[in-house]
Design a protein around this motif. Structure first.
Motif, PDB file in Angstrom:
ATOM      1  N   CYS A  91      19.601  56.450  34.578  1.00 17.73           N
ATOM      2  CA  CYS A  91      20.773  56.467  35.444  1.00 17.73           C
ATOM      3  C   CYS A  91      21.130  57.915  35.747  1.00 17.73           C
ATOM      4  O   CYS A  91      20.466  58.831  35.293  1.00 17.73           O
ATOM      5  CB  CYS A  91      21.935  55.796  34.719  1.00 17.73           C
ATOM      6  SG  CYS A  91      22.317  56.638  33.150  1.00 17.73           S
ATOM      7  N   THR A 105      27.411  58.146  34.074  1.00 16.50           N
ATOM      8  CA  THR A 105      27.285  56.890  33.327  1.00 16.50           C
ATOM      9  C   THR A 105      27.651  57.029  31.852  1.00 16.50           C
ATOM     10  O   THR A 105      28.088  56.058  31.235  1.00 16.50           O
ATOM     11  CB  THR A 105      25.845  56.351  33.461  1.00 16.50           C
ATOM     12  OG1 THR A 105      25.530  56.247  34.847  1.00 16.50           O
ATOM     13  CG2 THR A 105      25.687  54.999  32.807  1.00 16.50           C
ATOM     14  N   ASP A 150      32.677  53.716  25.725  1.00 19.54           N
ATOM     15  CA  ASP A 150      33.226  52.362  25.807  1.00 19.54           C
ATOM     16  C   ASP A 150      32.203  51.329  25.320  1.00 19.54           C
ATOM     17  O   ASP A 150      31.192  51.101  25.978  1.00 19.54           O
ATOM     18  CB  ASP A 150      33.632  52.070  27.248  1.00 19.54           C
ATOM     19  CG  ASP A 150      34.333  50.737  27.423  1.00 19.54           C
ATOM     20  OD1 ASP A 150      34.257  49.876  26.517  1.00 19.54           O
ATOM     21  OD2 ASP A 150      34.955  50.558  28.479  1.00 19.54           O
ATOM     22  N   ALA A 171      32.256  48.152  25.366  1.00 17.46           N
ATOM     23  CA  ALA A 171      32.077  47.039  26.310  1.00 17.46           C
ATOM     24  C   ALA A 171      31.044  47.392  27.375  1.00 17.46           C
ATOM     25  O   ALA A 171      30.230  46.548  27.765  1.00 17.46           O
ATOM     26  CB  ALA A 171      33.410  46.677  26.959  1.00 17.46           C
ATOM     27  N   VAL A 172      31.036  48.633  27.825  1.00 22.13           N
ATOM     28  CA  VAL A 172      30.046  49.081  28.814  1.00 22.13           C
ATOM     29  C   VAL A 172      28.669  49.176  28.161  1.00 22.13           C
ATOM     30  O   VAL A 172      27.671  48.710  28.714  1.00 22.13           O
ATOM     31  CB  VAL A 172      30.456  50.433  29.433  1.00 22.13           C
ATOM     32  CG1 VAL A 172      29.357  50.981  30.330  1.00 22.13           C
ATOM     33  CG2 VAL A 172      31.764  50.288  30.209  1.00 22.13           C
ATOM     34  N   ARG A 175      27.478  47.560  25.713  1.00 29.15           N
ATOM     35  CA  ARG A 175      26.931  46.220  25.455  1.00 29.15           C
ATOM     36  C   ARG A 175      26.322  45.580  26.700  1.00 29.15           C
ATOM     37  O   ARG A 175      25.561  44.620  26.578  1.00 29.15           O
ATOM     38  CB  ARG A 175      28.019  45.323  24.881  1.00 29.15           C
ATOM     39  CG  ARG A 175      28.333  45.635  23.438  1.00 29.15           C
ATOM     40  CD  ARG A 175      29.317  44.640  22.822  1.00 29.15           C
ATOM     41  NE  ARG A 175      29.608  45.001  21.460  1.00 29.15           N
ATOM     42  CZ  ARG A 175      30.678  45.677  21.069  1.00 29.15           C
ATOM     43  NH1 ARG A 175      31.592  46.043  21.945  1.00 29.15           N
ATOM     44  NH2 ARG A 175      30.848  45.973  19.800  1.00 29.15           N
ATOM     45  N   THR A 176      26.612  46.102  27.894  1.00 26.60           N
ATOM     46  CA  THR A 176      26.009  45.558  29.117  1.00 26.60           C
ATOM     47  C   THR A 176      24.608  46.114  29.351  1.00 26.60           C
ATOM     48  O   THR A 176      23.875  45.603  30.193  1.00 26.60           O
ATOM     49  CB  THR A 176      26.877  45.844  30.365  1.00 26.60           C
ATOM     50  OG1 THR A 176      26.896  47.250  30.625  1.00 26.60           O
ATOM     51  CG2 THR A 176      28.280  45.302  30.202  1.00 26.60           C
ATOM     52  N   TRP A 177      24.245  47.165  28.630  1.00 26.39           N
ATOM     53  CA  TRP A 177      22.924  47.760  28.783  1.00 26.39           C
ATOM     54  C   TRP A 177      21.901  46.970  27.974  1.00 26.39           C
ATOM     55  O   TRP A 177      22.204  46.402  26.933  1.00 26.39           O
ATOM     56  CB  TRP A 177      22.920  49.212  28.331  1.00 26.39           C
ATOM     57  CG  TRP A 177      23.872  50.092  29.079  1.00 26.39           C
ATOM     58  CD1 TRP A 177      24.373  49.891  30.339  1.00 26.39           C
ATOM     59  CD2 TRP A 177      24.458  51.304  28.626  1.00 26.39           C
ATOM     60  NE1 TRP A 177      25.210  50.903  30.696  1.00 26.39           N
ATOM     61  CE2 TRP A 177      25.296  51.793  29.650  1.00 26.39           C
ATOM     62  CE3 TRP A 177      24.360  52.031  27.451  1.00 26.39           C
ATOM     63  CZ2 TRP A 177      26.009  52.970  29.546  1.00 26.39           C
ATOM     64  CZ3 TRP A 177      25.083  53.204  27.338  1.00 26.39           C
ATOM     65  CH2 TRP A 177      25.889  53.672  28.370  1.00 26.39           C
ATOM     66  N   ALA A 178      20.673  46.968  28.433  1.00 21.27           N
ATOM     67  CA  ALA A 178      19.606  46.239  27.750  1.00 21.27           C
ATOM     68  C   ALA A 178      19.375  46.829  26.356  1.00 21.27           C
ATOM     69  O   ALA A 178      19.262  48.046  26.203  1.00 21.27           O
ATOM     70  CB  ALA A 178      18.321  46.303  28.564  1.00 21.27           C
TER      71      ALA A 178
END
Length: 70
Positions: free
Chosen positions: A39, A44, A48, A50-51, A53-56
């Protein structure tokens, strides 16, 4: 040598990224088996969970350093 999603000691990189962020460092995803950012890391990098945890989970992770961490 790279270990897919784990350190050589078997610790998951995803878990490590969350722990590093909890210590106040911004992390960002890198391409699997690479040190190349996946990225625009300056925009990026985050602390956080929560953010993150959205990554692979198989991604490698980098740590964004700024002057206050030196």
């Amino acid at each position: 040598m790279h270990w897919r999603g784990k350190t050589k000691d078997g610790v998951e990189l995803f878990t490590l990224a969350l722990a590093i962020a909890a210590k106040g460092f911004r992390v960002f995803p890198c391409k699997p088996n690479s040190k190349e950012p996946a990225c625009y890391w300056q925009q990026t990098a985050t602390m956080d969970p929560a953010v993150i945890r959205t990554w692979a989970p198989e991604m490698n992770y980098g740590v964004g350093m700024d002057a206050e961490h030196f």
